[in-house]
Structure formats: C-alpha cells, structure tokens
Design a protein around this motif. Structure first.
Motif, PDB file in Angstrom:
ATOM      1  N   UNK A 131     114.540  74.150  27.712  1.00 39.93           N
ATOM      2  CA  UNK A 131     115.485  73.853  26.637  1.00 39.93           C
ATOM      3  C   UNK A 131     114.762  73.547  25.338  1.00 39.93           C
ATOM      4  N   UNK A 132     113.686  72.781  25.394  1.00 42.21           N
ATOM      5  CA  UNK A 132     112.928  72.455  24.183  1.00 42.21           C
ATOM      6  C   UNK A 132     112.275  73.697  23.590  1.00 42.21           C
ATOM      7  N   UNK A 133     111.742  74.566  24.421  1.00 45.99           N
ATOM      8  CA  UNK A 133     111.141  75.817  23.922  1.00 45.99           C
ATOM      9  C   UNK A 133     112.217  76.669  23.255  1.00 45.99           C
ATOM     10  N   UNK A 134     113.371  76.773  23.876  1.00 39.35           N
ATOM     11  CA  UNK A 134     114.474  77.557  23.301  1.00 39.35           C
ATOM     12  C   UNK A 134     114.908  76.971  21.974  1.00 39.35           C
ATOM     13  N   UNK A 135     114.985  75.669  21.872  1.00 35.46           N
ATOM     14  CA  UNK A 135     115.384  75.005  20.636  1.00 35.46           C
ATOM     15  C   UNK A 135     114.367  75.258  19.519  1.00 35.46           C
ATOM     16  N   UNK A 136     113.085  75.189  19.852  1.00 38.54           N
ATOM     17  CA  UNK A 136     112.044  75.446  18.856  1.00 38.54           C
ATOM     18  C   UNK A 136     112.107  76.886  18.374  1.00 38.54           C
ATOM     19  N   UNK A 137     112.261  77.833  19.288  1.00 42.79           N
ATOM     20  CA  UNK A 137     112.342  79.252  18.904  1.00 42.79           C
ATOM     21  C   UNK A 137     113.581  79.475  18.051  1.00 42.79           C
ATOM     22  N   UNK A 138     114.707  78.933  18.441  1.00 45.23           N
ATOM     23  CA  UNK A 138     115.949  79.120  17.674  1.00 45.23           C
ATOM     24  C   UNK A 138     115.821  78.532  16.276  1.00 45.23           C
TER      25      UNK A 138
END
Length: 147
Positions: A131-138
């Motif tokens: 979730x944190x990786x997805x949030x950073x990419x987004x």
C-alpha cells in the motif's frame, strides 16, 4: 505593598498552607507488624480453596493475591507507613516462599502462535508495504496536485 508586608506573608504562607494538609502520622512499624498477619490468614484461607497443583497457575489465584496485596497496603497506610516498605516486603516474601517457591522453571519452552495469528502477523506488513509503495507511485505521478 512594602517589603515588610511581603516578608511577613512569606513567613505566614507556609504556616497557612500546612494547616490545609492533615498532619502526617509517623509510621508505627510495631502496629503494622501486628496487623499484617490478618492479611496473611485471609490469603492462606483462600489459597487452601485452590488445589496445590494449581498454585503456580496465576489465573487461579490472581484475584486472591490482589486482595492480599491491597490488604497489606491498607494495613501499612492505616498506621502511617509507606507501602511498599522493607517490613511489608519481608512479609510478602514470606508468603511467596510459602506458596510459590516451587513455581520457577529452569527451562523456557517456546511455542509458535496458532497458524491464523502467524499468517496475520506475516501478511499485515506485506500489505502495508504494498500500500505504501502504491501510494508513493501514485503521488509521484500526480506531481501537479502535490508539487
């Protein structure tokens, strides 16, 4: 206000404040040592209701021990003594020696948690990381909003 009035107030203020607090009672250790056996007797009577094989099982006697502990605290405070103190500690140590001397274990046995808990403990960090990786990419793709 002149300096003599200030000095007089400084002298009288501690005396006035001292009157607001009840006088401190001096610890009567002799009386405390006479009262503590009442707690011991009550605890012994309740421990006799438990199978001696269960004396090392904390869940079997924790309520009785709490009552015993509060009793010793109240008896000490009633005679103006702090609690815990060295005399009460010695008394409590005697109770421990009487009932819990065989409760130590030299060997620690480690057990795995149940599979449901173990799986949860493994998956939570994995999902949080994803979730944190997805949030950073987004957020990095949305530079116009956050930048």
């Amino acid at each position: 206000m002149n300096k003599h009035m200030v000095a007089l107030l400084q002298l009288l203020l501690p005396l006035v404040c001292e009157g607001l607090h009840p006088p401190k009672q001096k610890c009567n250790e002799t009386l405390m040592l006479k009262k503590l056996p009442e707690c011991e007797k009550s605890f012994e009577d309740t421990m006799m209701l438990i199978n001696p094989n269960q004396w090392c099982n904390l869940t079997e006697f924790i309520m009785y021990y709490y009552i015993f502990s509060k009793c010793t605290e109240n008896k000490a405070m009633d005679v103006g003594c702090f609690w815990p103190n060295s005399l009460a500690d010695g008394f409590i140590t005697g109770i421990h020696r009487q009932f819990f001397s065989n409760c130590t274990s030299d060997k620690i046995t480690w057990e795995d948690p149940p599979d449901e808990i173990l799986t949860t403990l493994i998956l939570i960090p994995i999902f949080l990381t994803a979730a944190m990786i997805s949030l950073v990419v987004w957020c990095s793709k949305r530079a116009d909003v956050f930048g």
